[in-house]
Write an enzyme that holds these catalytic residues in place. Structure first.
Site, PDB file in Angstrom:
ATOM      1  N   PHE A   1      22.253 -17.714 -20.747  1.00 50.04           N
ATOM      2  CA  PHE A   1      21.563 -16.491 -20.639  1.00 50.04           C
ATOM      3  C   PHE A   1      20.895 -16.115 -21.975  1.00 50.04           C
ATOM      4  O   PHE A   1      21.343 -16.781 -22.938  1.00 50.04           O
ATOM      5  CB  PHE A   1      22.830 -15.184 -20.496  1.00 50.04           C
ATOM      6  CG  PHE A   1      22.771 -14.670 -19.135  1.00 50.04           C
ATOM      7  CD1 PHE A   1      22.616 -15.394 -18.082  1.00 50.04           C
ATOM      8  CD2 PHE A   1      22.964 -13.370 -19.015  1.00 50.04           C
ATOM      9  CE1 PHE A   1      22.513 -14.786 -16.877  1.00 50.04           C
ATOM     10  CE2 PHE A   1      23.092 -12.786 -17.757  1.00 50.04           C
ATOM     11  CZ  PHE A   1      22.972 -13.296 -16.704  1.00 50.04           C
TER      12      PHE A   1
ATOM     13  N   GLN B   1      19.237   0.283 -23.484  1.00 48.92           N
ATOM     14  CA  GLN B   1      18.799  -1.046 -23.258  1.00 48.92           C
ATOM     15  C   GLN B   1      17.920  -0.913 -21.973  1.00 48.92           C
ATOM     16  O   GLN B   1      18.475  -0.405 -20.977  1.00 48.92           O
ATOM     17  CB  GLN B   1      19.703  -2.030 -22.794  1.00 48.92           C
ATOM     18  CG  GLN B   1      19.198  -3.394 -22.524  1.00 48.92           C
ATOM     19  CD  GLN B   1      20.575  -4.586 -22.168  1.00 48.92           C
ATOM     20  OE1 GLN B   1      20.912  -4.648 -21.443  1.00 48.92           O
ATOM     21  NE2 GLN B   1      20.884  -5.110 -23.546  1.00 48.92           N
TER      22      GLN B   1
ATOM     23  N   HIS C   1      16.535  -3.384 -19.234  1.00 47.01           N
ATOM     24  CA  HIS C   1      16.480  -4.575 -18.777  1.00 47.01           C
ATOM     25  C   HIS C   1      15.321  -5.334 -18.451  1.00 47.01           C
ATOM     26  O   HIS C   1      14.390  -4.406 -17.552  1.00 47.01           O
ATOM     27  CB  HIS C   1      17.432  -4.454 -17.490  1.00 47.01           C
ATOM     28  CG  HIS C   1      18.090  -6.088 -17.144  1.00 47.01           C
ATOM     29  ND1 HIS C   1      16.978  -6.868 -16.678  1.00 47.01           N
ATOM     30  CD2 HIS C   1      19.351  -6.846 -16.979  1.00 47.01           C
ATOM     31  CE1 HIS C   1      17.721  -8.166 -16.558  1.00 47.01           C
ATOM     32  NE2 HIS C   1      19.069  -7.929 -16.926  1.00 47.01           N
TER      33      HIS C   1
ATOM     34  N   LEU D   1      17.868  -4.136 -10.123  1.00 49.64           N
ATOM     35  CA  LEU D   1      18.320  -5.129 -10.877  1.00 49.64           C
ATOM     36  C   LEU D   1      17.855  -6.333 -10.211  1.00 49.64           C
ATOM     37  O   LEU D   1      18.036  -6.754  -9.025  1.00 49.64           O
ATOM     38  CB  LEU D   1      19.474  -5.183 -11.486  1.00 49.64           C
ATOM     39  CG  LEU D   1      19.736  -6.310 -12.400  1.00 49.64           C
ATOM     40  CD1 LEU D   1      19.217  -5.733 -13.849  1.00 49.64           C
ATOM     41  CD2 LEU D   1      21.540  -6.379 -12.884  1.00 49.64           C
TER      42      LEU D   1
ATOM     43  N   GLU E   1      19.657 -11.673 -14.773  1.00 48.32           N
ATOM     44  CA  GLU E   1      19.058 -12.583 -15.811  1.00 48.32           C
ATOM     45  C   GLU E   1      19.322 -13.862 -15.451  1.00 48.32           C
ATOM     46  O   GLU E   1      18.878 -14.878 -15.935  1.00 48.32           O
ATOM     47  CB  GLU E   1      19.591 -12.123 -17.204  1.00 48.32           C
ATOM     48  CG  GLU E   1      19.097 -12.803 -18.484  1.00 48.32           C
ATOM     49  CD  GLU E   1      19.637 -12.261 -19.583  1.00 48.32           C
ATOM     50  OE1 GLU E   1      19.623 -12.848 -20.663  1.00 48.32           O
ATOM     51  OE2 GLU E   1      20.086 -11.093 -19.698  1.00 48.32           O
TER      52      GLU E   1
ATOM     53  N   ARG F   1      17.423  -9.360 -24.270  1.00 47.06           N
ATOM     54  CA  ARG F   1      16.629  -8.409 -23.410  1.00 47.06           C
ATOM     55  C   ARG F   1      15.762  -7.278 -23.946  1.00 47.06           C
ATOM     56  O   ARG F   1      14.829  -7.208 -23.415  1.00 47.06           O
ATOM     57  CB  ARG F   1      17.972  -7.835 -22.595  1.00 47.06           C
ATOM     58  CG  ARG F   1      18.605  -8.578 -21.788  1.00 47.06           C
ATOM     59  CD  ARG F   1      19.768  -7.754 -21.155  1.00 47.06           C
ATOM     60  NE  ARG F   1      20.522  -8.471 -20.072  1.00 47.06           N
ATOM     61  CZ  ARG F   1      21.422  -8.129 -19.419  1.00 47.06           C
ATOM     62  NH1 ARG F   1      21.997  -7.096 -19.566  1.00 47.06           N
ATOM     63  NH2 ARG F   1      21.885  -8.956 -18.485  1.00 47.06           N
TER      64      ARG F   1
ATOM     65  N   HIS G   1      18.874   0.262 -17.909  1.00 48.61           N
ATOM     66  CA  HIS G   1      20.005  -0.670 -17.323  1.00 48.61           C
ATOM     67  C   HIS G   1      21.371  -0.160 -17.918  1.00 48.61           C
ATOM     68  O   HIS G   1      22.193  -0.147 -17.500  1.00 48.61           O
ATOM     69  CB  HIS G   1      19.512  -1.978 -17.573  1.00 48.61           C
ATOM     70  CG  HIS G   1      20.527  -2.972 -17.225  1.00 48.61           C
ATOM     71  ND1 HIS G   1      20.797  -3.087 -15.893  1.00 48.61           N
ATOM     72  CD2 HIS G   1      21.287  -4.043 -17.809  1.00 48.61           C
ATOM     73  CE1 HIS G   1      21.921  -3.848 -15.651  1.00 48.61           C
ATOM     74  NE2 HIS G   1      22.211  -4.711 -16.977  1.00 48.61           N
TER      75      HIS G   1
ATOM     76  N   ARG H   1      22.545  -5.369 -26.393  1.00 49.51           N
ATOM     77  CA  ARG H   1      23.736  -6.076 -25.695  1.00 49.51           C
ATOM     78  C   ARG H   1      23.264  -7.389 -25.299  1.00 49.51           C
ATOM     79  O   ARG H   1      21.989  -7.392 -24.593  1.00 49.51           O
ATOM     80  CB  ARG H   1      24.334  -5.170 -24.389  1.00 49.51           C
ATOM     81  CG  ARG H   1      25.543  -6.056 -23.567  1.00 49.51           C
ATOM     82  CD  ARG H   1      26.071  -5.175 -22.623  1.00 49.51           C
ATOM     83  NE  ARG H   1      25.267  -4.693 -21.738  1.00 49.51           N
ATOM     84  CZ  ARG H   1      24.940  -5.662 -20.712  1.00 49.51           C
ATOM     85  NH1 ARG H   1      25.348  -6.956 -20.601  1.00 49.51           N
ATOM     86  NH2 ARG H   1      24.229  -4.894 -19.655  1.00 49.51           N
TER      87      ARG H   1
END
Length: 607
Positions: A121, A234, A236, A250, A253, A314, A379, A414
């Site tokens: 990730f 955040q 995304h 969504l 990722e 991200r 997100h 994050r």
């Protein structure tokens, strides 16, 4: 007013996602009477939307991994605004929490020799995410719910909490209503755990579900707790952008973790030009190296090739896509193309089954043959209730918080997968500390009857007004303000305008009228949610205005560099008689032995 029923618990957990369930399980295991409140139905928590995996340094795929590297990645990803102790505890305890889930029955994907499989990730040095295809959050919730049943949790479904009560400065319980009937209920408790998730419904385009209206943050704030880092929202990088009905949904990722490539309308693979210079060496130099990395991942073998640029953090990928669109190189519907169709179709279907069906059924796109259109979507919020790392205790005695509603672990941004391990690590710690606190009280806190009656009258006011604006109109206006003035890129003038418009919206929200009666009335529910949304929107905007730098997910076009001085403070929102105050508070300094990890090579495990 007729008598309002009172329900007694030692520990009251508000929110039944991963953090709330894990907290409730732990508190019950300590012998406490636990009440678990969910605004929706059990099993419908937003945790199920966390698809790609749970981050933990198990070192099953990359034996070099260890908690030290996970700690370093988390701190770097958060631009060192993280609370070091939370990042340390998280990295050290995540592996055991994941193994615990496995013992409780979670069915993770497996390596050939039967261990938990892990994938890559963004921002993680090694393949670290334990996963169940692209349905990891769903498996986590299923497993935790089963364990909760074993513990005999008392679950209150479709209940919304509107206020926390205190007795002599300490938590005494909560006021709530049942969403189906509109009936009021008072919960008397010695300790309360906030685990309500995020604030995404303050924005128009969001991956978040309808429950995410900032309830826990606002409840804690109104009770006197502190909120920190609220400016860090955040976006995304990959949400669906077409068709309109699913905009923001969504796109995990995990697509990029499995080798997905981002291209603009010209077919250019654009992420290389957006890599931060300080971290460029961590990523593949060219197409050939990136392809070799993917081939090694597909074959399950070790490689010295570096990860593709799409696996940048991200915040960086979201800004890159946004910039490509703004400069005229976006996809037809205002995003970018994410392509994984070059990999074998059966592998894509096996590793990303939810994404395959999501695009086929909702967008008529076969991702084994065509690229996906994706764009940034609201997100996650890194900010939330300030908590003490070891106990997850807020600054109000008897109040605890965990998961997205709490702050400190993630700093300015994050990393993907850290949210699910956050839920497990700090959900457990919050439940244990709440239970210990509750057992330590010699008497049950009391709630004043006058406070109960005042809250009931306040809740009924929108139904009793003869005239007033629709709460839906005010909500749309709030989302418009946040999208225009407090989005991915921010400037002083926009933030100032946003604050002024939020003040006007607060007055409008206080005078809305809800039609109908109390029986399942979404308009009445939204009338109350608006108060919470405005609290979190104001705290986001005030923090963003004061943070005159660009750090992590917070990007100022008028202050594009990081300010070293601001890297040492959190902006803290408190409730005062005059309204909300936001001031800097010092960030705890990292001890020397942890600082040394960033100047000396980490001694990785070998074999």
């Amino acid at each position: 007013m007729s008598a309002i029923p009172v329900v007694d618990h030692d520990v009251l957990v508000i929110g039944a996602g991963g953090a709330g369930l894990r907290a409730a399980i732990e508190a019950a295991a300590q012998g406490c009477s636990v009440g678990l409140i969910t605004k929706s139905l059990l099993g419908k928590a937003h945790t199920v939307m966390a698809e790609g995996g749970v981050a933990a340094a198990l070192a099953h795929v990359d034996p070099q991994d260890g908690w030290e590297t996970h700690f370093k990645d988390t701190m770097k990803g958060g631009s060192f605004l993280n609370h070091w102790r939370m990042a340390q505890l998280h990295a050290q305890e995540a592996p055991e929490r994941v193994v615990e889930l496995e013992r409780w029955g979670a069915l993770f994907d497996r390596t050939p020799d039967g261990r938990i499989l892990q994938r890559a990730f963004g921002g993680h040095t090694w393949k670290r995410l334990a996963h169940v295809g692209d349905r990891t959050g769903l498996e986590m919730i299923r497993t935790l719910q089963d364990q909760g049943v074993i513990q005999g949790l008392d679950v209150h479904m479709e209940v919304t909490v509107t206020r926390l009560f205190k007795d002599g400065g300490r938590i005494a319980g909560a006021f709530a209503y049942r969403r189906v009937t509109g009936e009021f209920v008072v919960f008397r408790a010695k300790a309360v755990v906030i685990a309500t998730g995020g604030v995404g419904k303050a924005y128009r385009i969001t991956s978040n579900s309808w429950e995410y209206t900032g309830d826990g943050q606002a409840l804690a704030y109104d009770a006197g707790a502190e909120l920190i880092d609220m400016e860090f929202v955040q976006f995304h990088p990959t949400g669906m952008v077409w068709p309109p009905g699913v905009m923001g949904l969504l796109v995990t990722e995990g697509v990029r973790g499995e080798g997905g490539i981002l291209r603009n309308a010209k077919g250019e693979r654009f992420m290389w030009k957006y890599l931060p210079e300080a971290r460029r060496h961590e990523y593949a130099e060219d197409e050939a190296e990136a392809r070799r990395w993917v081939e090694a991942a597909v074959e399950g073998r070790q490689t010295k090739d570096r990860r593709p640029p799409e696996l940048s953090t991200r915040d960086n990928v979201a800004r890159a896509i946004y910039t490509e669109v703004r400069e005229g190189r976006g996809s037809p519907h205002g995003g970018a193309f994410l392509d994984i169709s070059y990999l074998p179709a059966e592998r894509v279907k096996r590793k990303l089954p939810s994404m395959y069906h999501q695009f086929l059924e909702l967008a008529d796109v076969d991702i084994t043959k065509q690229p996906m259109e994706v764009g940034p979507t609201t997100h996650y919020i890194m900010g939330g209730v300030r908590v003490e790392p070891d106990t997850a205790a807020a600054t109000v005695p008897g109040l605890f918080a965990a998961g997205e509603a709490a702050a400190g672990l993630h700093g300015a941004n994050r990393l993907g997968g850290n949210s699910l391990s956050d839920l497990l690590v700090f959900g457990r710690r919050a439940g244990a500390a709440a239970a210990a606190y509750a057992r330590g009280l010699t008497a049950t806190p009391q709630i004043a009857a006058a406070e109960i009656e005042a809250e009931a009258r306040d809740l009924l006011a929108p139904l009793e007004r003869g005239s007033g604006e629709s709460p839906y109109e005010v909500h749309r206006a709030l989302q418009d303000v946040m999208d225009r003035h407090v989005g991915i890129f921010r400037v002083h003038e926009d933030l100032e305008k946003g604050l002024g418009e939020l003040a006007a919206l607060a007055r409008r929200a206080a005078a809305v009228r809800a039609e109908g009666d109390r029986v399942y009335n979404p308009g009445w529910h939204l009338a109350r949610d608006l108060r919470n949304l405005i609290v979190v929107a104001e705290s986001i905007t005030r923090g963003a205005l004061l943070r005159k730098e660009s750090r992590g997910a917070h990007s100022r076009l008028d202050f594009t560099a990081m300010d070293p001085a601001l890297g040492k403070v959190n902006f803290c929102a408190r409730k005062a008689d005059s309204g909300m105050t936001v001031e800097p508070t010092p960030l705890p300094e990292m001890p020397a032995e942890l600082k040394a990890l960033f100047v000396e090579p980490v001694k990785e495990k070998v074999g």
